[in-house]
Design a protein around this motif. Structure first.
Motif, PDB file in Angstrom:
ATOM      1  N   THR A 355    -118.430 -58.257   1.568  1.00 34.88           N
ATOM      2  CA  THR A 355    -117.348 -57.323   1.881  1.00 34.88           C
ATOM      3  C   THR A 355    -116.409 -57.177   0.694  1.00 34.88           C
ATOM      4  O   THR A 355    -116.040 -56.058   0.300  1.00 34.88           O
ATOM      5  CB  THR A 355    -116.549 -57.820   3.107  1.00 34.88           C
ATOM      6  OG1 THR A 355    -117.425 -57.948   4.219  1.00 34.88           O
ATOM      7  CG2 THR A 355    -115.422 -56.862   3.448  1.00 34.88           C
ATOM      8  N   CYS A 359    -115.786 -53.832  -1.722  1.00 36.40           N
ATOM      9  CA  CYS A 359    -114.455 -53.261  -1.942  1.00 36.40           C
ATOM     10  C   CYS A 359    -114.102 -53.221  -3.424  1.00 36.40           C
ATOM     11  O   CYS A 359    -113.530 -52.237  -3.911  1.00 36.40           O
ATOM     12  CB  CYS A 359    -113.408 -54.055  -1.166  1.00 36.40           C
ATOM     13  SG  CYS A 359    -113.587 -53.948   0.623  1.00 36.40           S
ATOM     14  N   TRP A 384    -108.693 -47.604   3.911  1.00 34.86           N
ATOM     15  CA  TRP A 384    -109.804 -48.248   4.609  1.00 34.86           C
ATOM     16  C   TRP A 384    -110.466 -49.314   3.741  1.00 34.86           C
ATOM     17  O   TRP A 384    -110.827 -50.391   4.239  1.00 34.86           O
ATOM     18  CB  TRP A 384    -110.829 -47.208   5.055  1.00 34.86           C
ATOM     19  CG  TRP A 384    -110.331 -46.354   6.175  1.00 34.86           C
ATOM     20  CD1 TRP A 384    -110.016 -45.032   6.132  1.00 34.86           C
ATOM     21  CD2 TRP A 384    -110.063 -46.783   7.515  1.00 34.86           C
ATOM     22  NE1 TRP A 384    -109.559 -44.595   7.355  1.00 34.86           N
ATOM     23  CE2 TRP A 384    -109.589 -45.646   8.230  1.00 34.86           C
ATOM     24  CE3 TRP A 384    -110.171 -47.995   8.183  1.00 34.86           C
ATOM     25  CZ2 TRP A 384    -109.224 -45.712   9.569  1.00 34.86           C
ATOM     26  CZ3 TRP A 384    -109.815 -48.063   9.524  1.00 34.86           C
ATOM     27  CH2 TRP A 384    -109.358 -46.939  10.199  1.00 34.86           C
ATOM     28  N   THR A 385    -110.617 -49.028   2.461  1.00 33.98           N
ATOM     29  CA  THR A 385    -111.146 -50.044   1.545  1.00 33.98           C
ATOM     30  C   THR A 385    -110.221 -51.249   1.497  1.00 33.98           C
ATOM     31  O   THR A 385    -110.672 -52.403   1.507  1.00 33.98           O
ATOM     32  CB  THR A 385    -111.312 -49.456   0.128  1.00 33.98           C
ATOM     33  OG1 THR A 385    -112.133 -48.289   0.193  1.00 33.98           O
ATOM     34  CG2 THR A 385    -111.936 -50.463  -0.810  1.00 33.98           C
ATOM     35  N   ALA A 388    -110.598 -53.381   4.620  1.00 33.09           N
ATOM     36  CA  ALA A 388    -111.806 -54.206   4.550  1.00 33.09           C
ATOM     37  C   ALA A 388    -111.611 -55.380   3.606  1.00 33.09           C
ATOM     38  O   ALA A 388    -112.015 -56.517   3.908  1.00 33.09           O
ATOM     39  CB  ALA A 388    -112.996 -53.359   4.098  1.00 33.09           C
ATOM     40  N   ALA A 487    -118.953 -51.489   3.740  1.00 33.51           N
ATOM     41  CA  ALA A 487    -117.814 -52.406   3.624  1.00 33.51           C
ATOM     42  C   ALA A 487    -117.104 -52.566   4.969  1.00 33.51           C
ATOM     43  O   ALA A 487    -116.710 -53.673   5.354  1.00 33.51           O
ATOM     44  CB  ALA A 487    -116.835 -51.902   2.565  1.00 33.51           C
ATOM     45  N   LEU A 488    -116.940 -51.462   5.702  1.00 30.82           N
ATOM     46  CA  LEU A 488    -116.286 -51.547   7.014  1.00 30.82           C
ATOM     47  C   LEU A 488    -117.157 -52.294   8.019  1.00 30.82           C
ATOM     48  O   LEU A 488    -116.645 -53.053   8.853  1.00 30.82           O
ATOM     49  CB  LEU A 488    -115.974 -50.139   7.528  1.00 30.82           C
ATOM     50  CG  LEU A 488    -114.897 -49.366   6.760  1.00 30.82           C
ATOM     51  CD1 LEU A 488    -114.752 -47.963   7.338  1.00 30.82           C
ATOM     52  CD2 LEU A 488    -113.564 -50.104   6.800  1.00 30.82           C
ATOM     53  N   THR A 490    -119.388 -54.730   7.362  1.00 27.54           N
ATOM     54  CA  THR A 490    -119.352 -56.174   7.099  1.00 27.54           C
ATOM     55  C   THR A 490    -117.974 -56.751   7.388  1.00 27.54           C
ATOM     56  O   THR A 490    -117.861 -57.889   7.864  1.00 27.54           O
ATOM     57  CB  THR A 490    -119.766 -56.467   5.649  1.00 27.54           C
ATOM     58  OG1 THR A 490    -118.953 -55.704   4.736  1.00 27.54           O
ATOM     59  CG2 THR A 490    -121.234 -56.113   5.411  1.00 27.54           C
ATOM     60  N   ALA A 491    -116.909 -55.975   7.133  1.00 23.63           N
ATOM     61  CA  ALA A 491    -115.560 -56.457   7.469  1.00 23.63           C
ATOM     62  C   ALA A 491    -115.426 -56.627   8.983  1.00 23.63           C
ATOM     63  O   ALA A 491    -114.859 -57.624   9.467  1.00 23.63           O
ATOM     64  CB  ALA A 491    -114.501 -55.486   6.955  1.00 23.63           C
TER      65      ALA A 491
END
Length: 520
Positions: A355, A359, A384-385, A388, A487-488, A490-491
């Protein structure tokens, strides 16, 4: 269908998964650069099929306790063996899921870049080697795929072709080949004394007799095996290749830290301690306490060095040096709770770290933000990045309800159950250091405004258009969906794995099942 028939059918799943990744590589290499759709279809199709095949093995191995095995002759008296057991499925499941996420991310990240067929070809070969490592049923099979992993990741580290990338790739190759030679000597030496070494819960046959007859030789072989594996696992002082390898593209960094190389090293150490020597033999030889101390030193050293880095990816690299050694620490505690904590962190660290690298790649790709100072105010420009990244950072610190909290809680229980309760102090110190190098980054993202006259990647030098740039720096930018969605996902997984840790078939549940088998 009888158990024997089902076992026979399932024995073909590991070679099928292996051939799936290999076939993807062979299909991708000859593709022209403009065959984007074909290359994407092959990449995603193979990745999705691998996830489905590995997922199908989980209930069979855990509930039915079946151990399907596929073998072919290799050397006189030694076979190449692919075996399905709980630990192999655990590691294969991690690599399958994160391969899919990284593939989606890499397709977006490398859009329009040159040499994509070469990149994705070696990317698939890397996954092929990781699958072989996951399902290796004996030490020789593990060695073959472990060395293959060294060779096929070199072109990925050197992919950019810049002097810095080529230099980092050469350093990586020197370290890993040296470690591979140590591992080779250890494997050959142990095979001469104990015969073909098959992985088995509680330790391989022949090793207890060797430890009883010539304990000095057994200790030296253990040091060779763990030392060779410790290069890829980035144990101090064998970690020097990892920070330099951060010149590679973000998908490669994610692959090195979360999916393949570093994880292969620490997975191998788990195999050696639990399934080659076994806990009882390892304890009788006195090798677990030095391994525990080495893991603690690496944890603290990596955290201190991360605190000193101003480059984001290098800070994350030293964080990996620290965090991966939690797995070694858990295994070396020689308790059920500690082993479960180490094994579950194998998965949790991979998801949290991938994650953060996703990012970091987004920050660099969209706004050329590579240093810690470059991140000032980006929480408003790339919300959003930044969300995450914040979730991944909180997981690394170990804040509830993240996956990192579950790992550290379990390791703490293992320390209290062991002969080394002082390890609890190391875990606490490490968490404080994690907070010291992650919270300032999060603070800069959300609570610091960009410097007037300074844009990300500009090195902090004012110029003539300072005023319009200062205004522009506060505007939200487009976050590429192909890079943002992995990324979202896995976050979100970092939080979900913390909230649902007690559910059946969760990583913690399976890790406890594996740990109980080690001490059975």
């Amino acid at each position: 269908m009888t158990d024997s028939t089902l076992t026979g059918l399932l024995s073909w799943v590991p070679p099928l998964v292996l051939l799936l990744s290999l076939g993807a590589a062979l299909a991708i290499f000859p593709l022209r650069e403009d065959r984007v759709r074909t290359r994407t279809a092959v990449n995603l199709g193979a990745a999705v099929l691998k996830v489905l095949l590995v997922a199908a093995l989980v209930p069979v191995v855990i509930d039915a306790s079946l151990r399907p095995e596929f073998s072919v002759p290799f050397l006189p008296g030694i076979d190449l063996v692919l075996r399905v057991d709980p630990l192999s499925v655990y590691f294969a499941g991690l690599s399958a899921l994160l391969w899919l996420c990284t593939t989606i991310y890499a397709i977006g990240y490398l859009e329009g870049s040159p040499q994509r067929s070469r990149f994705f070809g070696f990317f698939s070969l890397c996954v092929t080697a990781t699958v072989g490592i996951s399902f290796a049923g004996n030490l020789v099979t593990f060695l073959v795929f472990y060395e293959l992993l060294t060779l096929v990741t070199y072109p990925l580290v050197a992919h950019a072709g810049t002097p810095a990338a080529l230099r980092a790739a050469r350093v990586y190759l020197r370290y890993t080949i040296t470690g591979g030679l140590a591992l080779l000597v250890g494997v050959v030496w142990l095979t001469i004394y104990a015969g073909p070494v098959d992985f088995a819960e509680g330790g391989a046959e022949g090793v207890p007799a060797l430890a009883a007859a010539t304990p000095g030789v057994a200790v030296v072989i253990f040091v060779l095996l763990v030392g060779g594996l410790g290069v890829k696992a980035a144990l101090v002082p064998l970690h020097g290749w990892l920070p330099g390898a951060m010149v590679a593209p973000a998908p490669v960094s994610a692959l090195l830290h979360a999916v393949a190389v570093v994880k292969a090293g620490v997975f191998g150490i788990v195999r050696v301690v639990d399934d080659v020597y076994g806990i009882e033999v390892s304890r009788s030889l006195g090798v677990l306490t030095p391994l525990l101390v080495l893991a603690c030193v690496t944890i603290l050293f990596g955290s201190v060095r991360a605190l000193q880095e101003t480059d984001l990816k290098k800070r994350l690299a030293y964080s990996t040096v620290s965090q991966v050694s939690y797995v070694v620490l858990g295994v070396a505690l020689a308790t059920v709770a500690g082993t479960a904590g180490g094994i579950v962190h194998l998965v949790h660290q991979g998801i949290m770290k991938i994650t953060l690298f996703f990012c970091a790649g987004l920050f660099a790709e969209v706004l050329r933000a590579k240093s810690i100072e470059d991140l000032r105010g980006l929480g408003h420009r790339m919300p959003w990045t930044s969300v995450a990244f914040t979730v991944g950072a909180f997981g690394m610190i170990g804040l509830p309800p993240t996956a990192g909290f579950v790992s550290k809680w379990q390791l703490g229980l293992g320390a209290l159950d062991s002969e080394h309760p002082w390890v609890l102090g190391v875990l606490l110190a490490s968490s404080l250091l994690n907070a010291a190098y992650f919270l300032p980054v999060v603070y800069r993202l959300w609570f610091r405004a960009p410097d007037a006259g300074r844009s990300p990647g500009a090195g902090g030098s004012p110029d003539d258009d300072a005023v319009p740039r200062a205004l522009t720096d506060r505007l939200r930018v487009r976050e590429p969906r192909a890079l943002l969605l992995p990324a979202l996902f896995t976050a979100g997984s970092v939080v979900a794995l913390g909230l649902f840790a007690s559910f059946p078939f969760s990583p913690l549940d399976v890790a406890r099942y594996i740990a109980e088998g080690v001490f059975r």
